[in-house]
Design a protein around this motif. Sequence first.
Motif, PDB file in Angstrom:
ATOM      1  N   ALA A 117       0.739  -1.126  -0.065  1.00  0.00           N
ATOM      2  CA  ALA A 117      -0.149   0.084   0.016  1.00  0.00           C
ATOM      3  C   ALA A 117       0.705   1.161  -0.098  1.00  0.00           C
ATOM      4  CB  ALA A 117      -0.798  -0.046   1.242  1.00  0.00           C
ATOM      5  N   MET A 118       1.867   1.127   0.654  1.00  0.00           N
ATOM      6  CA  MET A 118       2.841   2.276   0.491  1.00  0.00           C
ATOM      7  C   MET A 118       3.265   2.971  -0.725  1.00  0.00           C
ATOM      8  SD  MET A 118       5.394   1.520   3.838  1.00  0.00           S
ATOM      9  CE  MET A 118       6.195   3.181   3.486  1.00  0.00           C
ATOM     10  N   SER A 119       3.426   1.677  -1.811  1.00  0.00           N
ATOM     11  CA  SER A 119       3.608   2.205  -3.135  1.00  0.00           C
ATOM     12  C   SER A 119       2.435   2.725  -3.781  1.00  0.00           C
ATOM     13  CB  SER A 119       4.424   1.008  -3.825  1.00  0.00           C
ATOM     14  OG  SER A 119       3.224  -0.035  -4.038  1.00  0.00           O
ATOM     15  N   SER A 120       1.409   2.770  -3.341  1.00  0.00           N
ATOM     16  CA  SER A 120       0.357   3.235  -4.210  1.00  0.00           C
ATOM     17  C   SER A 120       0.275   4.737  -4.350  1.00  0.00           C
ATOM     18  CB  SER A 120      -1.111   2.729  -3.476  1.00  0.00           C
ATOM     19  OG  SER A 120      -1.279   3.331  -2.199  1.00  0.00           O
ATOM     20  N   SER A 121      -0.514   5.368  -4.992  1.00  0.00           N
ATOM     21  CA  SER A 121      -0.769   6.848  -5.107  1.00  0.00           C
ATOM     22  C   SER A 121      -1.795   7.469  -4.188  1.00  0.00           C
ATOM     23  CB  SER A 121      -1.173   7.177  -6.576  1.00  0.00           C
ATOM     24  OG  SER A 121      -2.193   6.707  -6.933  1.00  0.00           O
ATOM     25  N   SER A 122      -2.471   6.623  -3.323  1.00  0.00           N
ATOM     26  CA  SER A 122      -3.692   7.001  -2.472  1.00  0.00           C
ATOM     27  C   SER A 122      -3.178   7.103  -1.338  1.00  0.00           C
ATOM     28  CB  SER A 122      -4.728   5.829  -2.758  1.00  0.00           C
ATOM     29  OG  SER A 122      -4.249   4.378  -2.119  1.00  0.00           O
ATOM     30  N   GLY A 123      -4.180   7.622  -0.417  1.00  0.00           N
ATOM     31  CA  GLY A 123      -4.064   7.727   0.950  1.00  0.00           C
ATOM     32  C   GLY A 123      -3.075   8.551   1.399  1.00  0.00           C
ATOM     33  N   SER A 124      -2.292   8.116   2.383  1.00  0.00           N
ATOM     34  CA  SER A 124      -1.018   8.848   3.135  1.00  0.00           C
ATOM     35  C   SER A 124       0.005   9.335   1.928  1.00  0.00           C
ATOM     36  CB  SER A 124      -0.166   8.029   4.233  1.00  0.00           C
ATOM     37  OG  SER A 124       0.467   7.034   3.570  1.00  0.00           O
ATOM     38  N   MET A 125       0.215   8.789   0.854  1.00  0.00           N
ATOM     39  CA  MET A 125       1.068   8.766  -0.106  1.00  0.00           C
ATOM     40  C   MET A 125       0.725  10.473  -0.797  1.00  0.00           C
ATOM     41  SD  MET A 125       3.944   8.690  -1.528  1.00  0.00           S
ATOM     42  CE  MET A 125       4.474   6.819  -1.126  1.00  0.00           C
ATOM     43  N   ILE A 133       2.526  14.147  -0.686  1.00  0.00           N
ATOM     44  CA  ILE A 133       2.884  14.844  -1.806  1.00  0.00           C
ATOM     45  C   ILE A 133       2.095  16.406  -1.851  1.00  0.00           C
ATOM     46  CG2 ILE A 133       2.236  14.976  -4.520  1.00  0.00           C
ATOM     47  CD1 ILE A 133       2.409  11.883  -4.296  1.00  0.00           C
ATOM     48  N   VAL A 134       0.851  16.132  -1.798  1.00  0.00           N
ATOM     49  CA  VAL A 134      -0.040  17.461  -1.763  1.00  0.00           C
ATOM     50  C   VAL A 134       0.677  18.476  -0.664  1.00  0.00           C
ATOM     51  CG1 VAL A 134      -2.067  18.470  -1.224  1.00  0.00           C
ATOM     52  CG2 VAL A 134      -2.062  16.571  -2.735  1.00  0.00           C
ATOM     53  N   ASP A 135       0.844  17.844   0.795  1.00  0.00           N
ATOM     54  CA  ASP A 135       1.398  18.649   1.773  1.00  0.00           C
ATOM     55  C   ASP A 135       2.720  19.305   1.476  1.00  0.00           C
ATOM     56  OD1 ASP A 135      -0.504  18.064   3.407  1.00  0.00           O
ATOM     57  OD2 ASP A 135       0.433  16.577   4.631  1.00  0.00           O
ATOM     58  N   SER A 136       3.732  18.547   0.836  1.00  0.00           N
ATOM     59  CA  SER A 136       5.126  19.095   0.377  1.00  0.00           C
ATOM     60  C   SER A 136       4.710  20.165  -0.818  1.00  0.00           C
ATOM     61  CB  SER A 136       6.166  18.031  -0.183  1.00  0.00           C
ATOM     62  OG  SER A 136       5.247  17.338  -1.164  1.00  0.00           O
ATOM     63  N   THR A 164      -2.266  17.489 -10.531  1.00  0.00           N
ATOM     64  CA  THR A 164      -3.509  17.980 -10.351  1.00  0.00           C
ATOM     65  C   THR A 164      -4.416  17.402  -9.612  1.00  0.00           C
ATOM     66  OG1 THR A 164      -2.822  19.633 -12.184  1.00  0.00           O
ATOM     67  CG2 THR A 164      -5.264  19.268 -11.672  1.00  0.00           C
ATOM     68  N   ARG A 165      -4.698  16.206 -10.270  1.00  0.00           N
ATOM     69  CA  ARG A 165      -5.689  15.261  -9.519  1.00  0.00           C
ATOM     70  C   ARG A 165      -5.576  14.661  -8.023  1.00  0.00           C
ATOM     71  NH1 ARG A 165      -4.591  11.079 -12.357  1.00  0.00           N
ATOM     72  NH2 ARG A 165      -3.779   9.365 -10.667  1.00  0.00           N
ATOM     73  N   PHE A 166      -4.316  14.712  -7.507  1.00  0.00           N
ATOM     74  CA  PHE A 166      -3.982  14.539  -6.148  1.00  0.00           C
ATOM     75  C   PHE A 166      -4.425  15.600  -5.448  1.00  0.00           C
ATOM     76  CE2 PHE A 166      -0.211  11.551  -7.127  1.00  0.00           C
ATOM     77  CZ  PHE A 166      -1.175  10.498  -7.587  1.00  0.00           C
ATOM     78  N   PHE A 167      -4.200  16.907  -5.966  1.00  0.00           N
ATOM     79  CA  PHE A 167      -4.187  18.234  -5.361  1.00  0.00           C
ATOM     80  C   PHE A 167      -5.636  18.634  -5.231  1.00  0.00           C
ATOM     81  CE2 PHE A 167      -3.647  22.583  -4.375  1.00  0.00           C
ATOM     82  CZ  PHE A 167      -2.358  22.503  -3.793  1.00  0.00           C
ATOM     83  N   LYS A 168      -6.518  18.339  -6.042  1.00  0.00           N
ATOM     84  CA  LYS A 168      -7.724  18.462  -6.241  1.00  0.00           C
ATOM     85  C   LYS A 168      -8.655  17.416  -5.410  1.00  0.00           C
ATOM     86  CE  LYS A 168     -11.431  20.187  -9.551  1.00  0.00           C
ATOM     87  NZ  LYS A 168     -11.816  20.392 -10.734  1.00  0.00           N
ATOM     88  N   GLN A 169      -8.110  16.316  -5.346  1.00  0.00           N
ATOM     89  CA  GLN A 169      -8.967  15.348  -4.421  1.00  0.00           C
ATOM     90  C   GLN A 169      -8.278  15.701  -2.921  1.00  0.00           C
ATOM     91  OE1 GLN A 169      -6.846  11.712  -5.599  1.00  0.00           O
ATOM     92  NE2 GLN A 169      -8.267  11.195  -7.244  1.00  0.00           N
ATOM     93  N   GLN A 170      -7.386  16.052  -2.712  1.00  0.00           N
ATOM     94  CA  GLN A 170      -7.177  16.820  -1.206  1.00  0.00           C
ATOM     95  C   GLN A 170      -7.586  18.040  -0.929  1.00  0.00           C
ATOM     96  OE1 GLN A 170      -5.920  14.685   1.063  1.00  0.00           O
ATOM     97  NE2 GLN A 170      -5.565  12.960  -0.447  1.00  0.00           N
ATOM     98  N   THR A 171      -7.720  18.979  -1.698  1.00  0.00           N
ATOM     99  CA  THR A 171      -8.068  20.390  -1.333  1.00  0.00           C
ATOM    100  C   THR A 171      -9.289  20.787  -1.969  1.00  0.00           C
ATOM    101  OG1 THR A 171      -6.759  21.616  -3.375  1.00  0.00           O
ATOM    102  CG2 THR A 171      -5.690  20.978  -1.264  1.00  0.00           C
TER     103      THR A 171
END
Length: 275
Positions: free
Chosen positions: A164-172, A176-179, A209-216
Amino acid sequence: MRSNVSLSFANGLPLAVYTVGMDQQIAITRLEGFSAHQVLITLSGAGKFRELRQEQWKLLEPGSLLYIPANVPNEYMPVDGDAWHVGYTTYLENKSGALSSWGFGEEAFVGMLSDLSHTCALIQRIWKNSGPEHNPWAATESLTALCLEILKQMHSNNLNLSPAMSSSSGSMQESIVDSTLRFIHDHLSRPITVTELAARAGYSPKQLTRFFKQQTGQTPLQYLQALRLQTAHLLLIDNPHLTVRHASAAVGMEPVYFNRLYKRTFGCTPTQSRR
């Protein structure tokens, strides 16, 4: 780099160290993977990694741990042309899955370590017992200690050694968005593009952009624009003698464009907002 050409599973040793070293890492693409399991720790600089069947890149900053199982096609390289220094060891298993219960299984993963000094010392111990002075028992003991230390540090960081740590979901994704958010806030006065943010994160602009939009709930540019306008608005209110030009420059915006967006957002010009 030191290698143990004549690998030995003497007396039933479960593991055998293949190579070990600390080097400036260059770009590598392995279409059929590497013949041994790889443990790679970023000491300074930054790199990025991906499996060849995946589009996404994973950023490897100082303290990052990268585990790649044997025979997994992959590539990794320095980021932005900077020197990327790593410590690493590779190993073979006498019986498949010897360390899988510790998380070193058939899936690659990236994680963060909290104490590089200890892990580096263990890599140096593996080095000492490899090459011309190869001692298979001592090298395997040091390798096992390294993997156990990694396991301990990952658990102390409340992370699990798992696919799960290698996936692009959840904490990963959150990391990425936090940094990315941190970089935006720290460099508000300079020009920032999504392409630059994505390169720093080790992902494509579309993926970031997809990660960022999902989080913010916003794209990176939408967030950046709103932050710049709100910051400039507070600067103008709290500093009556600050010019509109200086306020716009402080948040990295050209004055004419800033005035137009400000009026669209707040319903008045920057000058009118002070009255």
